[in-house]
Design a protein around this motif. Structure first.
Motif, PDB file in Angstrom:
ATOM      1  N   HIS A 399      40.603  29.731  39.820  1.00  0.00           N
ATOM      2  CA  HIS A 399      40.969  31.080  40.261  1.00  0.00           C
ATOM      3  C   HIS A 399      40.826  32.049  39.092  1.00  0.00           C
ATOM      4  O   HIS A 399      41.531  31.923  38.086  1.00  0.00           O
ATOM      5  CB  HIS A 399      42.399  31.097  40.798  1.00  0.00           C
ATOM      6  CG  HIS A 399      42.584  30.305  42.053  1.00  0.00           C
ATOM      7  ND1 HIS A 399      42.423  30.843  43.303  1.00  0.00           N
ATOM      8  CD2 HIS A 399      42.875  28.990  42.238  1.00  0.00           C
ATOM      9  CE1 HIS A 399      42.625  29.907  44.220  1.00  0.00           C
ATOM     10  NE2 HIS A 399      42.899  28.762  43.597  1.00  0.00           N
ATOM     11  N   ILE A 401      40.398  36.247  38.048  1.00  0.00           N
ATOM     12  CA  ILE A 401      40.611  37.630  38.485  1.00  0.00           C
ATOM     13  C   ILE A 401      40.030  38.565  37.433  1.00  0.00           C
ATOM     14  O   ILE A 401      40.233  38.379  36.230  1.00  0.00           O
ATOM     15  CB  ILE A 401      42.108  37.913  38.695  1.00  0.00           C
ATOM     16  CG1 ILE A 401      42.666  36.999  39.798  1.00  0.00           C
ATOM     17  CG2 ILE A 401      42.332  39.377  39.066  1.00  0.00           C
ATOM     18  CD1 ILE A 401      44.164  37.089  39.961  1.00  0.00           C
ATOM     19  N   TRP A 443      38.416  38.840  42.791  1.00  0.00           N
ATOM     20  CA  TRP A 443      39.118  37.553  42.752  1.00  0.00           C
ATOM     21  C   TRP A 443      38.162  36.479  43.245  1.00  0.00           C
ATOM     22  O   TRP A 443      37.740  36.496  44.394  1.00  0.00           O
ATOM     23  CB  TRP A 443      40.373  37.612  43.622  1.00  0.00           C
ATOM     24  CG  TRP A 443      41.060  36.269  43.794  1.00  0.00           C
ATOM     25  CD1 TRP A 443      41.070  35.231  42.907  1.00  0.00           C
ATOM     26  CD2 TRP A 443      41.816  35.832  44.932  1.00  0.00           C
ATOM     27  NE1 TRP A 443      41.800  34.181  43.411  1.00  0.00           N
ATOM     28  CE2 TRP A 443      42.273  34.510  44.652  1.00  0.00           C
ATOM     29  CE3 TRP A 443      42.165  36.420  46.150  1.00  0.00           C
ATOM     30  CZ2 TRP A 443      43.034  33.793  45.562  1.00  0.00           C
ATOM     31  CZ3 TRP A 443      42.928  35.700  47.050  1.00  0.00           C
ATOM     32  CH2 TRP A 443      43.364  34.399  46.746  1.00  0.00           C
TER      33      TRP A 443
END
Length: 848
Positions: A399, A401, A443
């Motif tokens: 993940h 961002i 994202w």
């Protein structure tokens, strides 16, 4: 007796040979240390971590202790030092060594040309040559070496593992990235840092960018004009024509933020700082279905997206501006990238600035105002700046961002002084501001080895504001053009297998455009604002196996205001026939709802004469394009031939967004243009040079049913366009580039001979003949560049570059129109806009 002697000799040879083999036997250093301590009655002081797993040759028994220690110092990366005759210390040192290697593809075993070899936390590095080989001298033995190549997994080594031993270099097999199908086809296309992908798009990697004729440093919008079919008829980066299209038909994205502005200095310098914008992808046809708008091309810019362990940056300046960029890691999971650039043209006028100023403002009020205002009674100050900032946060490996902001600004102040009939001096300052502010968030999430998602949201605001004081008439003219767009996009990527990907997504955008004009005397006020909402679904699959590449997609657009649906299929096919030849077929339908109209001399000080407008589905329709192309490629031993024929139709254009200088200048009409042509490119590259020639032939015609004649040549109908260049590395650190551009003169409309003016009500206007029936003289320009790189330290390097545009100072006409003669209403005045003259630029950079 003879046999006995022979036996003794053979036994001696065997013993000596056996001893020699034993002397070459590798032993753990710990064992050797213990032997030496027992044999010579000495003590070694060391850290177990430093000497474990180190293998050395068996010491020769006849050598003294000092000879053995000297040999250990020469053959290991450790430092053995006598404190006295009995005690010896062992420590690590960062010795400098020579390293080398050969990078090959794990699958094909073919060498990888143009791979990046970098020393971590430094700017020192090299690019692999045609054989995939690299060499670096004076590298710290404990340094970390990073090997990377687009489409392959990055590998990391300790320098000691790549040390040159016995003139032998380590062969390193690079693994293909499993998550990417759209691999690089040509790794060095025209110049270092330009790469051709298998889908036909071109990547500009600014970090590895070499040199192009005329440029003193990378310029994104100038550099892409090296590609066939991409040029600027009026020599402006704010007016790039891709396969006969206008500049507003290019979709420009910066980290997924839609941009409405591309050039500083009103078109002569790219507005995007290249030192953090590290990758630019240019697509002329066969676009992915995830992208809309831009009926002529897509220019997709991406900034650096990796969190580095070390601090990096750079500063530089040329004769127009200074800039700086920084990559600041705050932790292993968080980093900030910032850049800034500002011109110093408002405090210092260089020869480069003077040439740019003359070119940009030659047709504006700054140079064409009343004769009553002398040069001594007018002055102008111009400057520009841009900035970017990016926050990178890796929540974990799956993940990531990112948040971005970009600002672009141009500012012009123009002051006039006028002495009235009472001998009083009046002074007024006019102002023009041009800005584009963008912000976005991204994202990227990997949920499974085969499934990932990406969410983007952006905000983009573009505005031009002008306050124009007409000092002789005591009139104040205020104008504004503002574009405000917000959008979100969610896409999913499902890897069905190693050869097949499935992409799906949804996109929403809301765009509002305002146009406002206010006049003080006589009082007049007009404001118009339009808003349009668009929903889109898109899907495509991408297949790449052996010799076949296929990408097929479809995009459905729903315009809420008009209750209108537009379906757009996209196709991209490449079939390799053998190791050298490949056929390619591309096609696409696209649309765009925001276009530019061209205003004339009394708008925005005559400097910026383009303003954005929004489709209303009646007098201003949504522009729609259909394009197809077919061609072949030949690629062998870094010799490339690329031939592509294309045909494109764009419907829904208006007369007002073409900028006619003829009888159609102020009429309302909608129509289309049709362009067909062929692009040819031949490129040969090697370790020390690259040479190429490209040729484009095209025929580009308008069709307006409500106009007579209804079919006539397009304003950017350039039938023949040729560019050629030669890059050469004189030495490792010194590069030279020379190239030229030749193209047919652009069309223009001349007045009717013998009847140049006519009455239109109370006004006398130019009586134009058949539209675009004449052509300017051919455009010819020769450019050159020289670049020298040097190292300041192990962690810093510098570069000095000289670029000269139009070396021969050729006076090219890029536009021609006519005005009624101010003193004789029966005759006209011919006005020619000229291209840049001889324009040198010098830049100096330091990267660290």
């Amino acid at each position: 007796m003879t046999k006995t002697k022979h036996f003794i000799v053979l036994l001696s040879v065997y013993c000596c040979f056996s001893f020699g083999l034993q002397a070459q036997e590798k032993l753990p250093l710990l064992d050797v240390i213990q032997q030496l301590e027992n044999q010579f009655d000495v003590k070694f002081s060391y850290s177990i971590d430093d000497v474990s797993n180190v293998l050395v040759d068996q010491p020769i028994k006849s050598n003294t202790l000092h000879q053995i220690i000297q040999n250990l110092n020469a053959t290991t990366l450790l430092n053995f030092k006598f404190l006295n005759e009995r005690y010896i210390t062992v420590s690590t040192i960062n010795k400098t060594i020579a390293i080398c290697g050969v990078l090959v593809s794990e699958k094909t075993k073919e060498p990888l040309l143009g791979a990046s070899v970098l020393i971590e936390n430094s700017t020192k590095g090299v690019i692999t040559d045609i054989d995939g080989a690299f060499n670096l001298d004076e590298v710290g033995a404990n340094e970390t070496i990073i090997l990377s190549f687009l489409g392959f997994e990055t590998q990391v080594f300790k320098a000691a593992d790549l040390m040159l031993l016995d003139n032998t270099c380590k062969t390193i097999e690079m693994q293909v990235k499993s998550e990417t199908l759209n691999q690089v086809l040509i790794t060095k296309f025209l110049t270092t840092g330009l790469q051709k992908r298998i889908d036909g798009s071109t990547i500009l990697n600014t970090e590895k960018f070499g040199i192009l004729p005329g440029l003193s440093e990378p310029d994104i919008m100038q550099s892409i004009q090296a590609l066939p079919g991409v040029e600027s008829v009026n020599e402006s980066v704010a007016n790039i024509n891709v396969r006969g299209g206008t500049n507003d038909q290019n979709l420009i994205l910066w980290d997924d933020i839609k941009m409405y502005h591309s050039g500083h200095f009103f078109g002569l310098i790219s507005a995007y700082n290249p030192y953090l914008t590290n990758r630019v992808t240019v697509t002329k046809n066969g676009t992915s279905s995830e992208f809309s708008d831009g009926v002529s091309s897509t220019i997709n810019m991406s900034t650096k997206n990796k969190i580095n362990e070390g601090f990096k940056g750079g500063v530089g300046a040329n004769l127009i501006h200074a800039d700086a960029f920084l990559e600041i890691p705050l932790s292993k999971k968080l980093a900030v990238h910032i850049s800034g650039r500002r011109s110093f043209t408002d405090v210092f006028s260089s020869p480069t600035y003077d040439t740019y100023f003359e070119r940009s403002f030659q047709d504006s009020e700054l140079t064409t105002n009343s004769d009553n205002i002398s040069e001594s009674n007018k002055s102008s100050d111009f400057f520009f700046y841009d900035y970017t900032a990016k926050v990178l946060f890796d929540l974990n490996d799956n993940h990531k961002i990112r948040a971005n902001i970009i600002g672009i600004n141009n500012n012009l102040d123009y002051t006039e002084s006028f002495t009235n009939t009472d001998n009083e001096t009046d002074s007024k300052t006019s102002n023009l501001k041009q800005q584009n502010l963008g912000a976005g968030v991204n994202w990227n999430a990997t949920w499974h080895a085969k499934f990932s998602t990406e969410f983007n949201a952006f905000y983009s605001k573009y505005n031009v504001d002008a306050v124009d004081y007409r000092i002789e008439t005591d009139q104040k003219l205020t104008q504004a053009n503002e574009v405000l767009e917000t959008g979100v996009k969610l896409k999913t990527d499902f890897k069905i297998n190693d050869n097949l990907n499935l992409l799906n997504g949804y996109q929403f955008s809301e765009i509002g455009i305002l146009n406002e004009t206010t006049v003080s005397a006589p009082s007049y006020d007009k404001t118009k604002k339009d808003v349009l909402l668009n929903h889109a679904l898109f899907s495509e699959f991408e297949f790449n196996k052996h010799n076949t590449y296929l990408r097929f997609g479809v995009r459905g657009n729903y315009f809420q205001k008009f209750n209108k649906i537009i379906i757009e299929p996209r196709l991209n096919v490449r079939q390799k026939l053998n190791n050298f030849f490949a056929l390619k077929l591309q096609g696409e339908f696209k649309n765009q709802s925001a276009t530019q109209i061209i205003d004339f001399q009394d708008d925005f000080l005559g400097v910026e004469n383009r303003r954005w407008i929004l489709a209303n589905n009646s007098s201003i329709p949504i522009s729609e394009s259909k394009q197809g192309s077919f061609g072949f490629e030949f690629n062998q031993n870094n010799f490339v031939i690329d031939v592509e024929a294309f045909y494109k139709i764009v419907d829904g254009i208006t007369a007002s967004n073409q900028g006619f200088y003829n009888n159609f200048q102020y009429i309302n009409a909608t129509g289309s243009y049709h362009v067909k042509g062929i692009e040819f490119l031949m490129n040969k590259s090697a370790d020390t040079y690259s040479a190429w020639v490209s040729y484009t032939y095209s025929v580009n015609d308008y069709e307006f049913e409500s106009i007579t004649p209804s079919v006539f040549p397009n304003n950017v109908d350039v039938r023949h366009s040729v560019s050629l260049a030669f890059n050469y590395d004189i030495i490792d650190n010194l590069k030279v580039s020379v190239g030229g551009v030749y193209r047919s003169g652009a069309p223009y409309t001349k007045p009717v001979e013998g009847n140049e003016t006519i009455q239109n009500g109370n006004n006398t206007v130019v009586n134009y003949d058949l539209p675009n029936n004449e052509n300017l003289d051919d455009f010819i320009r020769l450019d050159a560049s020289l670049k020298y790189n040097f190292n300041l330290s192990n962690t810093a390097n510098g570069a000095i570059s000289l670029g000269v545009i139009n070396v021969m100072n050729k006076k090219n006409s890029i536009n021609r129109y006519y005005e009624v003669h101010p003193e004789d209403s029966n005759s006209v005045v011919q006005i020619d806009n000229k291209s840049l003259g001889l324009t040198p630029n010098l830049s100096f950079r330091i990267n660290f």
